[in-house]
Design a protein around this motif. Sequence first.
Motif, PDB file in Angstrom:
ATOM      1  N   MET A  74       0.628  -1.417   0.689  1.00 61.05           N
ATOM      2  CA  MET A  74       0.583   0.111   0.272  1.00 61.05           C
ATOM      3  C   MET A  74       0.834   1.789   0.127  1.00 61.05           C
ATOM      4  N   ASP A  75       0.588   1.710  -1.232  1.00 58.85           N
ATOM      5  CA  ASP A  75       1.083   3.116  -0.931  1.00 58.85           C
ATOM      6  C   ASP A  75       1.335   4.409  -0.022  1.00 58.85           C
ATOM      7  N   GLU A  76       1.174   5.242   0.141  1.00 55.75           N
ATOM      8  CA  GLU A  76       0.818   6.240   1.227  1.00 55.75           C
ATOM      9  C   GLU A  76      -0.520   7.075   1.030  1.00 55.75           C
ATOM     10  N   ASN A  77      -0.600   7.596  -0.027  1.00 55.24           N
ATOM     11  CA  ASN A  77      -1.747   8.027  -0.544  1.00 55.24           C
ATOM     12  C   ASN A  77      -3.173   6.986  -0.657  1.00 55.24           C
ATOM     13  N   THR A  78      -2.484   6.172  -0.812  1.00 54.86           N
ATOM     14  CA  THR A  78      -4.056   5.278  -0.602  1.00 54.86           C
ATOM     15  C   THR A  78      -4.406   4.388   0.739  1.00 54.86           C
ATOM     16  N   ALA A  79      -3.109   4.681   1.864  1.00 55.58           N
ATOM     17  CA  ALA A  79      -3.604   4.956   3.303  1.00 55.58           C
ATOM     18  C   ALA A  79      -3.910   6.092   3.958  1.00 55.58           C
ATOM     19  N   ILE A  80      -4.271   7.159   3.167  1.00 54.22           N
ATOM     20  CA  ILE A  80      -4.038   8.563   3.763  1.00 54.22           C
ATOM     21  C   ILE A  80      -5.804   8.406   3.608  1.00 54.22           C
ATOM     22  N   GLU A  81      -6.027   8.242   2.072  1.00 46.38           N
ATOM     23  CA  GLU A  81      -7.437   7.825   1.876  1.00 46.38           C
ATOM     24  C   GLU A  81      -8.509   7.052   2.765  1.00 46.38           C
ATOM     25  N   ALA A  82      -8.061   5.689   2.878  1.00 47.91           N
ATOM     26  CA  ALA A  82      -8.576   4.705   3.182  1.00 47.91           C
ATOM     27  C   ALA A  82      -8.331   5.692   5.186  1.00 47.91           C
ATOM     28  N   LEU A  83      -7.262   6.677   5.729  1.00 49.64           N
ATOM     29  CA  LEU A  83      -8.093   6.558   6.817  1.00 49.64           C
ATOM     30  C   LEU A  83      -8.849   7.436   7.250  1.00 49.64           C
ATOM     31  N   ILE A  92     -17.260   5.274  -0.624  1.00 45.41           N
ATOM     32  CA  ILE A  92     -16.703   6.734   0.219  1.00 45.41           C
ATOM     33  C   ILE A  92     -15.650   5.512   1.139  1.00 45.41           C
ATOM     34  N   LEU A  93     -16.248   3.732   1.739  1.00 47.12           N
ATOM     35  CA  LEU A  93     -15.321   3.230   2.401  1.00 47.12           C
ATOM     36  C   LEU A  93     -15.286   1.815   1.263  1.00 47.12           C
ATOM     37  N   THR A  94     -16.046   1.917   0.589  1.00 46.74           N
ATOM     38  CA  THR A  94     -15.857   0.870  -1.144  1.00 46.74           C
ATOM     39  C   THR A  94     -14.455   1.580  -1.769  1.00 46.74           C
ATOM     40  N   ARG A  95     -14.376   2.266  -1.864  1.00 48.56           N
ATOM     41  CA  ARG A  95     -13.282   3.321  -2.825  1.00 48.56           C
ATOM     42  C   ARG A  95     -11.609   3.026  -1.985  1.00 48.56           C
ATOM     43  N   ALA A  96     -12.153   3.559  -0.785  1.00 46.25           N
ATOM     44  CA  ALA A  96     -10.877   3.357   0.190  1.00 46.25           C
ATOM     45  C   ALA A  96     -10.087   2.049   0.214  1.00 46.25           C
ATOM     46  N   GLY A  97     -11.190   1.009  -0.309  1.00 48.32           N
ATOM     47  CA  GLY A  97     -10.815  -0.574  -0.151  1.00 48.32           C
ATOM     48  C   GLY A  97     -10.728  -1.250   0.882  1.00 48.32           C
ATOM     49  N   LEU A  98     -11.826  -0.547   2.087  1.00 52.31           N
ATOM     50  CA  LEU A  98     -11.830  -0.950   3.463  1.00 52.31           C
ATOM     51  C   LEU A  98     -13.497  -2.012   3.254  1.00 52.31           C
ATOM     52  N   LEU A  99     -13.992  -1.775   2.057  1.00 49.96           N
ATOM     53  CA  LEU A  99     -16.076  -2.309   2.022  1.00 49.96           C
ATOM     54  C   LEU A  99     -15.908  -3.021   0.477  1.00 49.96           C
ATOM     55  N   ARG A 100     -16.486  -4.713   0.281  1.00 53.96           N
ATOM     56  CA  ARG A 100     -16.344  -4.402  -0.780  1.00 53.96           C
ATOM     57  C   ARG A 100     -17.893  -4.364  -0.782  1.00 53.96           C
ATOM     58  N   ALA A 101     -18.495  -4.827  -2.445  1.00 55.83           N
ATOM     59  CA  ALA A 101     -20.080  -4.715  -2.576  1.00 55.83           C
ATOM     60  C   ALA A 101     -20.217  -5.669  -3.432  1.00 55.83           C
ATOM     61  N   ARG A 102     -21.871  -6.721  -2.620  1.00 57.79           N
ATOM     62  CA  ARG A 102     -21.677  -8.014  -4.318  1.00 57.79           C
ATOM     63  C   ARG A 102     -23.578  -7.723  -4.274  1.00 57.79           C
ATOM     64  N   ARG A 103     -23.952  -8.108  -5.595  1.00 62.04           N
ATOM     65  CA  ARG A 103     -25.331  -7.778  -5.973  1.00 62.04           C
ATOM     66  C   ARG A 103     -26.194  -9.025  -5.765  1.00 62.04           C
ATOM     67  N   GLU A 104     -26.941  -8.822  -4.752  1.00 61.95           N
ATOM     68  CA  GLU A 104     -27.335 -10.206  -4.373  1.00 61.95           C
ATOM     69  C   GLU A 104     -29.334  -9.820  -5.215  1.00 61.95           C
ATOM     70  N   GLY A 105     -29.623  -9.911  -6.231  1.00 64.97           N
ATOM     71  CA  GLY A 105     -30.709  -9.301  -7.500  1.00 64.97           C
ATOM     72  C   GLY A 105     -30.615  -7.762  -7.316  1.00 64.97           C
ATOM     73  N   ARG A 106     -31.931  -7.084  -6.479  1.00 65.71           N
ATOM     74  CA  ARG A 106     -31.803  -5.729  -6.345  1.00 65.71           C
ATOM     75  C   ARG A 106     -31.193  -5.593  -5.150  1.00 65.71           C
ATOM     76  N   VAL A 107     -30.693  -6.394  -4.321  1.00 65.08           N
ATOM     77  CA  VAL A 107     -29.934  -5.959  -3.329  1.00 65.08           C
ATOM     78  C   VAL A 107     -28.689  -5.004  -3.126  1.00 65.08           C
ATOM     79  N   VAL A 108     -28.128  -4.790  -2.852  1.00 65.43           N
ATOM     80  CA  VAL A 108     -26.215  -4.576  -2.801  1.00 65.43           C
ATOM     81  C   VAL A 108     -26.085  -5.000  -1.614  1.00 65.43           C
ATOM     82  N   CYS A 109     -25.057  -6.337  -1.080  1.00 60.97           N
ATOM     83  CA  CYS A 109     -25.165  -6.258   0.473  1.00 60.97           C
ATOM     84  C   CYS A 109     -23.361  -5.787   0.825  1.00 60.97           C
ATOM     85  N   TYR A 110     -23.019  -5.119   1.390  1.00 54.18           N
ATOM     86  CA  TYR A 110     -21.717  -4.385   1.915  1.00 54.18           C
ATOM     87  C   TYR A 110     -20.480  -5.099   3.280  1.00 54.18           C
ATOM     88  N   ALA A 111     -19.833  -5.277   2.411  1.00 51.06           N
ATOM     89  CA  ALA A 111     -18.732  -6.526   3.954  1.00 51.06           C
ATOM     90  C   ALA A 111     -17.394  -5.900   3.894  1.00 51.06           C
TER      91      ALA A 111
END
Length: 118
Positions: free
Chosen positions: A1-10, A55-74
Amino acid sequence: MDENTAIEALGALAQETRLRTFRLLMACGPEGLPAGEVARRLGTPSNTMSTHLAILTRAGLLRARREGRVVCYAVEIAGIRALMGFLVEACCGGQPAACAPLLDTLLPLECGAREGRA
């Protein structure tokens, strides 16, 4: 991980609703929750929660998955491990491998192994 990515996550975590969202999803484990359920549990309007989840997903801290019409986050264990590794990489005289047991204790790889669905 580079510094800019860490700053985005934090930076993503440096806001009350996003921190609460991250902690809620961390407690839910690899299955996560539907976006609407996250909003309901935290008492946040759905459109506002969508922004926080993005924002959390773009920062690499969450992932999204689609289940039909619903988007789940983990939680994205690989992203969290990368952030934690970045934070401790200079410890132990610049020998980050010495901190590997700490990461394994805090975020076991098995957590990520169960995340096979993206």
